[in-house]
Scaffold this motif. Structure first.
Motif, PDB file in Angstrom:
ATOM      1  N   UNK A 159       0.843  -1.205   0.000  1.00 19.80           N
ATOM      2  CA  UNK A 159       0.000   0.000   0.000  1.00 19.80           C
ATOM      3  C   UNK A 159       0.874   1.250   0.000  1.00 19.80           C
ATOM      4  N   UNK A 160       1.846   1.277   0.906  1.00 18.83           N
ATOM      5  CA  UNK A 160       2.667   2.479   1.081  1.00 18.83           C
ATOM      6  C   UNK A 160       3.500   2.766  -0.156  1.00 18.83           C
ATOM      7  N   UNK A 161       4.079   1.708  -0.737  1.00 17.99           N
ATOM      8  CA  UNK A 161       4.958   1.951  -1.883  1.00 17.99           C
ATOM      9  C   UNK A 161       4.135   2.312  -3.123  1.00 17.99           C
ATOM     10  N   UNK A 162       2.954   1.722  -3.276  1.00 14.35           N
ATOM     11  CA  UNK A 162       2.098   2.093  -4.420  1.00 14.35           C
ATOM     12  C   UNK A 162       1.673   3.552  -4.306  1.00 14.35           C
ATOM     13  N   UNK A 163       1.246   3.963  -3.135  1.00 14.01           N
ATOM     14  CA  UNK A 163       0.849   5.359  -2.942  1.00 14.01           C
ATOM     15  C   UNK A 163       2.027   6.307  -3.210  1.00 14.01           C
ATOM     16  N   UNK A 164       3.217   5.901  -2.745  1.00 11.61           N
ATOM     17  CA  UNK A 164       4.399   6.756  -2.934  1.00 11.61           C
ATOM     18  C   UNK A 164       4.719   6.919  -4.418  1.00 11.61           C
ATOM     19  N   UNK A 165       4.556   5.853  -5.195  1.00 19.57           N
ATOM     20  CA  UNK A 165       4.792   5.963  -6.641  1.00 19.57           C
ATOM     21  C   UNK A 165       3.770   6.926  -7.256  1.00 19.57           C
ATOM     22  N   UNK A 166       2.522   6.873  -6.757  1.00 22.98           N
ATOM     23  CA  UNK A 166       1.519   7.812  -7.273  1.00 22.98           C
ATOM     24  C   UNK A 166       1.869   9.266  -6.937  1.00 22.98           C
ATOM     25  N   UNK A 167       2.628   9.465  -5.861  1.00 25.44           N
ATOM     26  CA  UNK A 167       3.000  10.825  -5.443  1.00 25.44           C
ATOM     27  C   UNK A 167       4.197  11.385  -6.221  1.00 25.44           C
ATOM     28  N   UNK A 305      -7.838   3.459   1.915  1.00 20.25           N
ATOM     29  CA  UNK A 305      -8.426   2.137   1.659  1.00 20.25           C
ATOM     30  C   UNK A 305      -8.426   1.787   0.182  1.00 20.25           C
ATOM     31  N   UNK A 306      -8.636   2.790  -0.660  1.00 19.70           N
ATOM     32  CA  UNK A 306      -8.621   2.522  -2.101  1.00 19.70           C
ATOM     33  C   UNK A 306      -7.206   2.167  -2.572  1.00 19.70           C
ATOM     34  N   UNK A 307      -6.190   2.856  -2.040  1.00 19.28           N
ATOM     35  CA  UNK A 307      -4.806   2.508  -2.392  1.00 19.28           C
ATOM     36  C   UNK A 307      -4.527   1.047  -2.034  1.00 19.28           C
ATOM     37  N   UNK A 308      -5.083   0.602  -0.901  1.00 18.68           N
ATOM     38  CA  UNK A 308      -4.857  -0.781  -0.463  1.00 18.68           C
ATOM     39  C   UNK A 308      -5.498  -1.765  -1.442  1.00 18.68           C
ATOM     40  N   UNK A 309      -6.704  -1.453  -1.862  1.00 22.08           N
ATOM     41  CA  UNK A 309      -7.397  -2.339  -2.812  1.00 22.08           C
ATOM     42  C   UNK A 309      -6.606  -2.421  -4.121  1.00 22.08           C
ATOM     43  N   UNK A 310      -6.119  -1.271  -4.580  1.00 18.38           N
ATOM     44  CA  UNK A 310      -5.330  -1.259  -5.828  1.00 18.38           C
ATOM     45  C   UNK A 310      -4.021  -2.025  -5.661  1.00 18.38           C
ATOM     46  N   UNK A 311      -3.363  -1.837  -4.524  1.00 18.89           N
ATOM     47  CA  UNK A 311      -2.072  -2.498  -4.293  1.00 18.89           C
ATOM     48  C   UNK A 311      -2.238  -4.021  -4.353  1.00 18.89           C
ATOM     49  N   UNK A 312      -3.329  -4.531  -3.768  1.00 18.02           N
ATOM     50  CA  UNK A 312      -3.585  -5.976  -3.797  1.00 18.02           C
ATOM     51  C   UNK A 312      -3.983  -6.439  -5.199  1.00 18.02           C
ATOM     52  N   UNK A 313      -4.709  -5.578  -5.905  1.00 16.20           N
ATOM     53  CA  UNK A 313      -5.173  -5.944  -7.242  1.00 16.20           C
ATOM     54  C   UNK A 313      -4.001  -6.179  -8.206  1.00 16.20           C
ATOM     55  N   UNK A 314      -2.958  -5.347  -8.131  1.00 14.62           N
ATOM     56  CA  UNK A 314      -1.779  -5.577  -8.982  1.00 14.62           C
ATOM     57  C   UNK A 314      -1.241  -6.987  -8.751  1.00 14.62           C
TER      58      UNK A 314
END
Ligand code: 8ID
Ligand code: ZN
Length: 353
Positions: A159-167, A305-314
């Motif tokens: 979750x954290x690394x996916x969000x960081x890439x989005x930033x 919560x949405x970032x978490x769902x996306x992170x798992x979806x990948x």
């Protein structure tokens, strides 16, 4: 049936013994809560910071750490309104609870900033145990077909690394430096970045870590231990990125040194995303250069919560795969020692079975 007691790893003071409690009382879920039987939990470097107590905000004591838990719901608090059912596979993340419905931050999808938030394995007992209670609104559904040991690291590192890439404020084709690229967060950030079309320049140390990153398609690996001065490392990053410097740098290092280096190699209008949380550290941004080159400095804390769902979806789609090695829960102390020495490539996941 839920037993009255179960296995938990508890510490009473910072850097004190990690006690293996085989008869820890299992909590009863209240209204609004679920009880989760943890199958696997990742060990995040934040758990090590919590044990040391080296951040300005201190955790509760005694503490059961852990915030990357994957398991099944075994009970639901009486009177709880939730679509969840006993038997559902769910994840426990760093954020255990927040108001979610009456503050500006929650209403704008920034629940990590909620004044009422509580963190798993920090403010509340976490996932280094077999059973944990959680706010029913805050568990993450784990997609069918995603193994629970693979899902565990995605719940914080993912979750954290996916969000960081989005930033990073980048576009496909741009270059991003990932600092601490082979650590728990960094090796997932590397895969998310590649999945959305970024070119990754990885900084970490050692041949084993380099080999792991090469599997993801990383051609540019810089071993930071080969550079005796900051200037030499800055020059190498600039050279590898074609002279002008990368568009972004995402720092996952748990040590402070990498931050100031990043500010020196970014190209004009480049973005530094700060994620790693070294204790007692300061970012030194020279103001004149920051202004004249339009640098952006962004902090990124967990994800929503949405970032978490996306992170798992990948991961469910096979685009991202945590590199894990599974060990028993009782190994926590030894994992902390190896993590301190920087020896872990990817993530160690503890089995709570
Ligand atoms: O929401 C957040 N902001 C968040 C969430 C989760 C974790 C922040 N964190 C923080 C942790 O508390 C920790 O400070 O991110 C940091 C990294 O967590 P991690 O990925 O769980 O740690 P790790 O697996 O030990 O990986 C760290 C990597 O950094 C490398 C090490 O070799 C290791 O592979 N590293 C270090 I230490 N110094 C480096 C340097 N100067 C470096 N790599 C490049 N250059
Ligand atoms: Zn974490």
């Amino acid at each position: 049936t839920v037993p009255k007691t179960a296995l938990a790893i508890v510490f009473d003071e910072h850097d004190g013994p990690l006690r293996v409690e085989r008869e820890h009382l299992v909590a009863t879920p209240e209204v609004g809560e679920v009880l989760v039987r943890i199958a696997y939990t990742g060990v995040c470097h934040s758990d090590l910071h919590a044990w040391h107590g080296d951040w300005p905000d201190k955790p509760k004591l005694p503490l059961i750490g852990g915030h990357e838990g994957a398991g099944h719901i075994v009970a639901i608090g009486p009177g709880t309104k939730t679509p969840l059912k006993v038997g559902d596979a769910v994840g426990i993340k760093w954020l255990a609870t927040a108001c979610l419905d009456h503050c500006e931050d929650c209403l704008s999808g920034n629940e990590g900033l909620c004044a009422e938030q509580k963190a798993s394995g920090y403010d509340l007992d976490g996932t280094f145990q077999q059973y944990v209670v959680s706010d029913a609104r805050y568990v993450t559904p784990i997609p069918d077909g995603l193994a629970l040991d693979i899902a565990a690291p995605l719940l914080c590192a993912g979750v954290t690394s996916w969000r960081a890439i989005k930033e990073t404020n980048t576009k496909p084709g741009n270059m991003a430096v990932i600092v601490g690229a082979a650590g728990g967060l960094g090796h997932l950030a590397t895969q998310y970045a590649i999945a959305i079309g970024l070119r990754v320049i990885a900084i970490d140390s050692g041949e084993e870590k380099q080999r792991m990153l090469a599997k993801y398609g990383v051609q540019d690996f810089i071993d930071f231990k080969n550079f005796s001065t900051e200037d030499a490392l800055v020059e190498e990053v600039k050279r590898v990125s074609g002279g002008r410097g990368p568009h972004a740098s995402v720092v996952f290092s748990s040590g402070a040194a990498a931050y100031n280096t990043a500010l020196k190699y970014l190209r004009p209008r480049g973005t530094l995303v700060c994620v790693g949380l070294p204790a007692n550290a300061t970012l030194q941004a020279e103001i004149y250069t920051t202004v004249c080159t339009g640098l952006r400095i962004v902090g990124s804390n967990i994800g929503n919560r949405q970032d978490a769902i996306e992170a798992l979806d990948f991961a469910a789609r096979g685009k991202v795969k945590p590199e894990i090695s599974v060990e028993p829960l009782e190994n926590l102390h030894s994992v902390f020692e190896r993590m301190e020495r920087g020896e872990i490539a990817g993530r160690i996941v503890l089995s709570c079975k």
